[in-house]
Structure formats: C-alpha cells, structure tokens
Design a protein around this motif. Sequence first.
Motif, PDB file in Angstrom:
ATOM      1  N   SER A  71     -19.267   8.396   5.566  1.00 37.14           N
ATOM      2  CA  SER A  71     -19.904   8.327   7.203  1.00 37.14           C
ATOM      3  C   SER A  71     -21.101   7.367   6.637  1.00 37.14           C
ATOM      4  CB  SER A  71     -20.182   9.620   7.678  1.00 37.14           C
ATOM      5  OG  SER A  71     -21.112   9.618   8.726  1.00 37.14           O
ATOM      6  N   GLN A  72     -21.963   8.064   5.655  1.00 40.47           N
ATOM      7  CA  GLN A  72     -23.213   7.277   5.284  1.00 40.47           C
ATOM      8  C   GLN A  72     -22.798   5.678   4.908  1.00 40.47           C
ATOM      9  OE1 GLN A  72     -25.194   9.541   2.322  1.00 40.47           O
ATOM     10  NE2 GLN A  72     -25.797  10.933   3.691  1.00 40.47           N
ATOM     11  N   GLU A  73     -21.700   5.674   4.444  1.00 41.04           N
ATOM     12  CA  GLU A  73     -21.492   4.074   3.872  1.00 41.04           C
ATOM     13  C   GLU A  73     -20.776   3.440   4.954  1.00 41.04           C
ATOM     14  OE1 GLU A  73     -22.004   2.661   0.699  1.00 41.04           O
ATOM     15  OE2 GLU A  73     -23.458   4.730   0.700  1.00 41.04           O
ATOM     16  N   GLY A  74     -20.261   4.234   6.146  1.00 39.91           N
ATOM     17  CA  GLY A  74     -19.659   3.342   7.206  1.00 39.91           C
ATOM     18  C   GLY A  74     -18.035   3.000   6.742  1.00 39.91           C
ATOM     19  N   ILE A  75     -17.621   3.893   6.007  1.00 39.82           N
ATOM     20  CA  ILE A  75     -16.175   3.430   5.508  1.00 39.82           C
ATOM     21  C   ILE A  75     -15.511   4.794   5.753  1.00 39.82           C
ATOM     22  CG2 ILE A  75     -16.852   1.773   3.975  1.00 39.82           C
ATOM     23  CD1 ILE A  75     -16.599   3.825   1.588  1.00 39.82           C
ATOM     24  N   SER A  76     -14.005   4.839   5.699  1.00 44.22           N
ATOM     25  CA  SER A  76     -13.192   5.824   5.735  1.00 44.22           C
ATOM     26  C   SER A  76     -13.160   6.763   4.585  1.00 44.22           C
ATOM     27  CB  SER A  76     -11.735   5.622   6.237  1.00 44.22           C
ATOM     28  OG  SER A  76     -11.135   4.933   5.099  1.00 44.22           O
ATOM     29  N   VAL A  77     -12.950   7.912   4.656  1.00 47.12           N
ATOM     30  CA  VAL A  77     -12.552   8.779   3.554  1.00 47.12           C
ATOM     31  C   VAL A  77     -11.532   8.246   2.487  1.00 47.12           C
ATOM     32  CG1 VAL A  77     -11.956  11.181   2.487  1.00 47.12           C
ATOM     33  CG2 VAL A  77     -13.209  10.996   4.818  1.00 47.12           C
ATOM     34  N   ASN A  78     -10.518   7.719   3.013  1.00 44.36           N
ATOM     35  CA  ASN A  78      -9.568   7.061   2.273  1.00 44.36           C
ATOM     36  C   ASN A  78     -10.200   5.783   1.663  1.00 44.36           C
ATOM     37  OD1 ASN A  78      -7.466   8.459   3.032  1.00 44.36           O
ATOM     38  ND2 ASN A  78      -6.597   7.172   4.599  1.00 44.36           N
ATOM     39  N   GLN A  79     -11.108   5.126   2.099  1.00 46.06           N
ATOM     40  CA  GLN A  79     -11.569   3.865   1.486  1.00 46.06           C
ATOM     41  C   GLN A  79     -12.646   4.494   0.255  1.00 46.06           C
ATOM     42  OE1 GLN A  79     -13.211   2.107   5.154  1.00 46.06           O
ATOM     43  NE2 GLN A  79     -12.188   0.194   4.404  1.00 46.06           N
ATOM     44  N   LEU A  80     -13.138   5.687   0.626  1.00 41.74           N
ATOM     45  CA  LEU A  80     -14.502   6.187  -0.424  1.00 41.74           C
ATOM     46  C   LEU A  80     -13.381   6.687  -1.617  1.00 41.74           C
ATOM     47  CD1 LEU A  80     -17.253   6.983  -1.099  1.00 41.74           C
ATOM     48  CD2 LEU A  80     -16.410   9.252   0.054  1.00 41.74           C
ATOM     49  N   ILE A  81     -12.370   7.381  -1.359  1.00 40.05           N
ATOM     50  CA  ILE A  81     -11.554   7.978  -2.516  1.00 40.05           C
ATOM     51  C   ILE A  81     -10.888   6.656  -3.175  1.00 40.05           C
ATOM     52  CG2 ILE A  81      -9.415   9.149  -3.083  1.00 40.05           C
ATOM     53  CD1 ILE A  81     -10.136  11.163  -0.605  1.00 40.05           C
ATOM     54  N   SER A  82     -10.543   5.608  -2.543  1.00 41.27           N
ATOM     55  CA  SER A  82      -9.626   4.548  -2.969  1.00 41.27           C
ATOM     56  C   SER A  82     -11.069   3.869  -4.094  1.00 41.27           C
ATOM     57  CB  SER A  82      -9.050   3.648  -2.296  1.00 41.27           C
ATOM     58  OG  SER A  82      -8.698   2.468  -2.790  1.00 41.27           O
ATOM     59  N   THR A  83     -11.906   3.656  -3.679  1.00 39.88           N
ATOM     60  CA  THR A  83     -13.159   3.054  -4.347  1.00 39.88           C
ATOM     61  C   THR A  83     -13.551   3.925  -5.618  1.00 39.88           C
ATOM     62  OG1 THR A  83     -13.888   2.046  -2.544  1.00 39.88           O
ATOM     63  CG2 THR A  83     -15.272   2.042  -4.326  1.00 39.88           C
ATOM     64  N   ALA A  84     -13.735   5.325  -5.217  1.00 42.47           N
ATOM     65  CA  ALA A  84     -13.752   5.969  -6.367  1.00 42.47           C
ATOM     66  C   ALA A  84     -13.017   6.201  -7.501  1.00 42.47           C
ATOM     67  CB  ALA A  84     -14.300   7.653  -6.004  1.00 42.47           C
ATOM     68  N   LEU A  85     -11.635   6.137  -7.159  1.00 44.57           N
ATOM     69  CA  LEU A  85     -10.797   6.220  -8.093  1.00 44.57           C
ATOM     70  C   LEU A  85     -10.645   4.936  -8.825  1.00 44.57           C
ATOM     71  CD1 LEU A  85      -8.417   7.464  -9.462  1.00 44.57           C
ATOM     72  CD2 LEU A  85      -6.785   6.435  -7.378  1.00 44.57           C
ATOM     73  N   ALA A  86     -10.799   3.524  -8.004  1.00 42.40           N
ATOM     74  CA  ALA A  86     -10.931   2.405  -8.818  1.00 42.40           C
ATOM     75  C   ALA A  86     -11.997   2.380  -9.702  1.00 42.40           C
ATOM     76  CB  ALA A  86     -11.066   1.441  -7.837  1.00 42.40           C
ATOM     77  N   MET A 122       0.779  -1.255  -0.195  1.00 43.23           N
ATOM     78  CA  MET A 122       0.009  -0.063  -0.049  1.00 43.23           C
ATOM     79  C   MET A 122       0.852   1.347   0.054  1.00 43.23           C
ATOM     80  SD  MET A 122      -3.469   0.584   0.501  1.00 43.23           S
ATOM     81  CE  MET A 122      -4.123  -1.054   1.166  1.00 43.23           C
ATOM     82  N   SER A 123       0.587   2.093  -0.921  1.00 43.36           N
ATOM     83  CA  SER A 123       1.406   3.275  -0.597  1.00 43.36           C
ATOM     84  C   SER A 123       0.488   4.446  -0.301  1.00 43.36           C
ATOM     85  CB  SER A 123       1.739   3.786  -2.200  1.00 43.36           C
ATOM     86  OG  SER A 123       0.890   3.855  -3.094  1.00 43.36           O
ATOM     87  N   ALA A 124       1.202   5.666   0.164  1.00 45.96           N
ATOM     88  CA  ALA A 124       0.561   6.715   0.795  1.00 45.96           C
ATOM     89  C   ALA A 124       0.558   7.965  -0.361  1.00 45.96           C
ATOM     90  CB  ALA A 124       1.220   7.213   1.838  1.00 45.96           C
ATOM     91  N   LEU A 125      -0.595   8.742  -0.352  1.00 42.89           N
ATOM     92  CA  LEU A 125      -0.706   9.846  -1.314  1.00 42.89           C
ATOM     93  C   LEU A 125      -1.225  10.883  -0.838  1.00 42.89           C
ATOM     94  CD1 LEU A 125      -0.528  10.818  -4.423  1.00 42.89           C
ATOM     95  CD2 LEU A 125      -2.569   9.647  -4.802  1.00 42.89           C
ATOM     96  N   SER A 126      -0.363  12.037  -0.799  1.00 39.43           N
ATOM     97  CA  SER A 126      -1.074  13.589  -0.168  1.00 39.43           C
ATOM     98  C   SER A 126      -1.934  14.136  -1.422  1.00 39.43           C
ATOM     99  CB  SER A 126       0.020  14.063   0.522  1.00 39.43           C
ATOM    100  OG  SER A 126      -0.545  15.448   1.055  1.00 39.43           O
ATOM    101  N   ILE A 127      -3.038  14.506  -1.137  1.00 38.95           N
ATOM    102  CA  ILE A 127      -3.783  15.111  -2.119  1.00 38.95           C
ATOM    103  C   ILE A 127      -4.527  16.509  -1.641  1.00 38.95           C
ATOM    104  CG2 ILE A 127      -4.132  13.287  -3.809  1.00 38.95           C
ATOM    105  CD1 ILE A 127      -6.963  13.244  -2.813  1.00 38.95           C
TER     106      ILE A 127
END
Length: 78
Positions: free
Chosen positions: A21-36, A1-6
């Motif tokens: 929060s609505q999905e019960g996940i972290s912002v990092n997970q949301l951004i990772s999923t959206a990018l995928a 896993m790598s870190a990325l600062s945006i």
Amino acid sequence: MSALSIRLPESLHKNAKVYASQEGISVNQLISTALAEKLSALATQDYLEQRAARSSRDKFMAAMAQVPDAEPDPMERK
C-alpha cells in the motif's frame, strides 16, 4: 504469467499489505519484486563463487604487476 498459491504467516501477509500500500502496488507485485531481487542475489552469489573457483593467485599477481606504481592524484585523496 503463471499463478502460484502460497501460504504465508499472518504477520508476513499483514506487513506485505502495509508495504504494498505504501508503495502503491499490489501485494502480488510486491511479492514478485521481492522474489526477483532474491533470485538476482542468489544468481550473483553463484556467479561470484564460480569465478572464484577459476581464480588463481598467480593470475592475480600477474595482473597486479601491470599496475603502475604511482601516487594517486591529489583530488582523489579527499
């Protein structure tokens, strides 16, 4: 896993927090999923463009000539 600062606009970051929060996940997970999802859409577009570049009307017509000329099943008309 790598870190990325945006850097995100404040409104985007705020919305990301709300939806994560609505999905019960972290912002990092949301951004990772959206990018995928976005990368998958771009890869699909590239694939379809490459396939289209290899296509020809003659090959299409030859394939269509093999389709039987038949009426659809009555159940499929609904």
